[in-house]
Write a protein that holds these residues in place. Structure first.
Motif, PDB file in Angstrom:
ATOM      1  N   ALA A 140     -18.745 -15.496  91.072  1.00 20.64           N
ATOM      2  CA  ALA A 140     -17.736 -15.070  92.037  1.00 20.64           C
ATOM      3  C   ALA A 140     -16.502 -14.496  91.335  1.00 20.64           C
ATOM      4  O   ALA A 140     -15.969 -13.464  91.756  1.00 20.64           O
ATOM      5  CB  ALA A 140     -17.344 -16.246  92.934  1.00 20.64           C
ATOM      6  N   VAL A 141     -16.058 -15.132  90.255  1.00 20.65           N
ATOM      7  CA  VAL A 141     -14.865 -14.636  89.566  1.00 20.65           C
ATOM      8  C   VAL A 141     -15.120 -13.261  88.953  1.00 20.65           C
ATOM      9  O   VAL A 141     -14.215 -12.418  88.896  1.00 20.65           O
ATOM     10  CB  VAL A 141     -14.391 -15.644  88.492  1.00 20.65           C
ATOM     11  N   ASP A 142     -16.355 -13.024  88.474  1.00 20.17           N
ATOM     12  CA  ASP A 142     -16.681 -11.711  87.921  1.00 20.17           C
ATOM     13  C   ASP A 142     -16.754 -10.658  89.030  1.00 20.17           C
ATOM     14  O   ASP A 142     -16.372  -9.497  88.821  1.00 20.17           O
ATOM     15  CB  ASP A 142     -18.010 -11.753  87.178  1.00 20.17           C
ATOM     16  N   LEU A 143     -17.241 -11.057  90.196  1.00 18.38           N
ATOM     17  CA  LEU A 143     -17.282 -10.140  91.329  1.00 18.38           C
ATOM     18  C   LEU A 143     -15.885  -9.653  91.678  1.00 18.38           C
ATOM     19  O   LEU A 143     -15.657  -8.451  91.883  1.00 18.38           O
ATOM     20  CB  LEU A 143     -17.915 -10.829  92.537  1.00 18.38           C
ATOM     21  N   PHE A 144     -14.939 -10.570  91.736  1.00 27.05           N
ATOM     22  CA  PHE A 144     -13.569 -10.175  92.063  1.00 27.05           C
ATOM     23  C   PHE A 144     -12.996  -9.247  90.994  1.00 27.05           C
ATOM     24  O   PHE A 144     -12.258  -8.305  91.299  1.00 27.05           O
ATOM     25  CB  PHE A 144     -12.685 -11.421  92.209  1.00 27.05           C
ATOM     26  N   GLY A 145     -13.357  -9.496  89.727  1.00 25.78           N
ATOM     27  CA  GLY A 145     -12.894  -8.606  88.664  1.00 25.78           C
ATOM     28  C   GLY A 145     -13.494  -7.216  88.797  1.00 25.78           C
ATOM     29  O   GLY A 145     -12.809  -6.206  88.587  1.00 25.78           O
ATOM     30  N   GLN A 146     -14.769  -7.128  89.186  1.00 23.47           N
ATOM     31  CA  GLN A 146     -15.426  -5.836  89.349  1.00 23.47           C
ATOM     32  C   GLN A 146     -14.848  -5.052  90.523  1.00 23.47           C
ATOM     33  O   GLN A 146     -14.916  -3.815  90.531  1.00 23.47           O
ATOM     34  CB  GLN A 146     -16.925  -6.046  89.548  1.00 23.47           C
ATOM     35  N   MET A 147     -14.306  -5.756  91.499  1.00 27.13           N
ATOM     36  CA  MET A 147     -13.789  -5.090  92.691  1.00 27.13           C
ATOM     37  C   MET A 147     -12.361  -4.578  92.520  1.00 27.13           C
ATOM     38  O   MET A 147     -11.808  -3.956  93.435  1.00 27.13           O
ATOM     39  CB  MET A 147     -13.830  -6.045  93.890  1.00 27.13           C
ATOM     40  N   ARG A 148     -11.745  -4.831  91.379  1.00 20.22           N
ATOM     41  CA  ARG A 148     -10.394  -4.324  91.147  1.00 20.22           C
ATOM     42  C   ARG A 148     -10.418  -2.798  91.036  1.00 20.22           C
ATOM     43  O   ARG A 148     -11.300  -2.241  90.393  1.00 20.22           O
ATOM     44  CB  ARG A 148      -9.811  -4.924  89.866  1.00 20.22           C
ATOM     45  N   GLN A 149      -9.470  -2.157  91.635  1.00 21.89           N
ATOM     46  CA  GLN A 149      -9.385  -0.700  91.569  1.00 21.89           C
ATOM     47  C   GLN A 149      -9.134  -0.263  90.135  1.00 21.89           C
ATOM     48  O   GLN A 149      -8.271  -0.805  89.440  1.00 21.89           O
ATOM     49  CB  GLN A 149      -8.248  -0.202  92.469  1.00 21.89           C
ATOM     50  N   ARG A 150      -9.913   0.718  89.679  1.00 23.12           N
ATOM     51  CA  ARG A 150      -9.723   1.262  88.343  1.00 23.12           C
ATOM     52  C   ARG A 150     -10.247   2.690  88.328  1.00 23.12           C
ATOM     53  O   ARG A 150     -11.079   3.074  89.157  1.00 23.12           O
ATOM     54  CB  ARG A 150     -10.419   0.407  87.285  1.00 23.12           C
ATOM     55  N   SER A 151      -9.772   3.438  87.378  1.00 21.29           N
ATOM     56  CA  SER A 151     -10.103   4.851  87.312  1.00 21.29           C
ATOM     57  C   SER A 151     -11.590   5.073  87.083  1.00 21.29           C
ATOM     58  O   SER A 151     -12.207   4.413  86.246  1.00 21.29           O
ATOM     59  CB  SER A 151      -9.301   5.515  86.179  1.00 21.29           C
TER      60      SER A 151
END
Length: 252
Positions: A140-151
């Motif tokens: 779950a914590v990795d999912l939230f990291g992947q969902m962060r907006q980035r270029s």
């Protein structure tokens, strides 16, 4: 005309040819009288492919918990022929059966009691059973990291892709800090999967709700994810409690 009946069985090759083959093998350093190697089981390509994606700690995992084994059987029995509901029926229905719809599980219990191992064991069991398993596993914590907006990354497309995968393992739900944004991501993911009956394995170290006798300082899943997500989990998942000591401390 007299018909001669040959002795049965006849050798596959003549003695002369057999001698020539033996001589050639000897020239190459091969003993023609050596015993034949025992047959070895042929590898299952899909299982080999899954093994490369499974974390090293869980590559020998197998599902032996009764509730998880029953879930594997249910999912395997519900698989359908390829392209059954597809818009391209002319592609045909040959090949391994694929996961279509099915129930989900919420595996909960203390740290180190084997929840994640059982989940990966279920994935391996489905693959070994001959099912075409397109799956995704994420903490779950990795999912939230992947969902962060980035270029350069379309996170909306990424979330839709994870939400639509036939089999999802969402590991360690409730770990990390709670926030409205985390809750929104989790709700969107589980709402889609629940509404479309896509099999999902969710693991958590937290009891779903507070029960009588629990320490008031001990958090529960409801505290971490909120009522909306807990309601979704209750509607789509069968809860399976794991207990026992932390197996990581019991390793030799």
């Amino acid at each position: 005309m007299t018909r001669a009946r040959l002795a049965d069985p006849q050798p596959a090759i003549s003695d002369r040819l057999q001698a020539r083959l033996a001589a050639r093998l000897t020239e190459r350093g091969i003993d023609p009288a050596a015993p034949v190697l025992a047959d070895t089981p042929e590898p299952i390509p899909a299982l080999d492919a899954a093994q490369r994606r499974i974390p090293y700690d869980y590559r020998d995992a197998f599902a032996d918990h009764p509730a998880v084994m029953a879930w594997v059987r249910t999912i395997a029995e519900a698989t359908t022929a390829p392209h059954t509901d597809d818009h391209n029926p002319h592609w045909g229905s040959g090949g391994r059966r694929v996961i279509a719809r099915g129930p989900s599980l919420l595996l909960w219990g203390n740290t180190g009691v084997g929840k994640t191992r059982q989940a990966y064991g279920a994935i391996r069991s489905l693959t070994a059973a001959g099912c075409a398993v397109r799956w995704h596993a994420v903490k779950a914590v990795d999912l939230f990291g992947q969902m962060r907006q980035r270029s350069g990354v379309d996170v909306e497309w990424l979330l839709r892709d994870i939400a639509r995968v036939p089999l999802l393992l969402l590991d360690d739900l409730g770990v990390g800090k709670s926030s409205e944004w985390n809750e929104e991501i989790t709700f969107r993911l589980l709402a889609w999967r629940g509404e479309h009956h896509l099999p999902t394995l969710v693991t958590t170290n937290l009891a779903p709700v507070r029960t009588e006798g629990m320490d008031s300082r001990q958090p529960v899943l409801r505290d971490k994810v909120g009522d909306r997500i807990l309601s979704r989990l209750s509607g789509m998942c069968t809860g399976v409690e794991f207990d026992g000591p932390d197996r990581r401390f019991l390793r030799d």
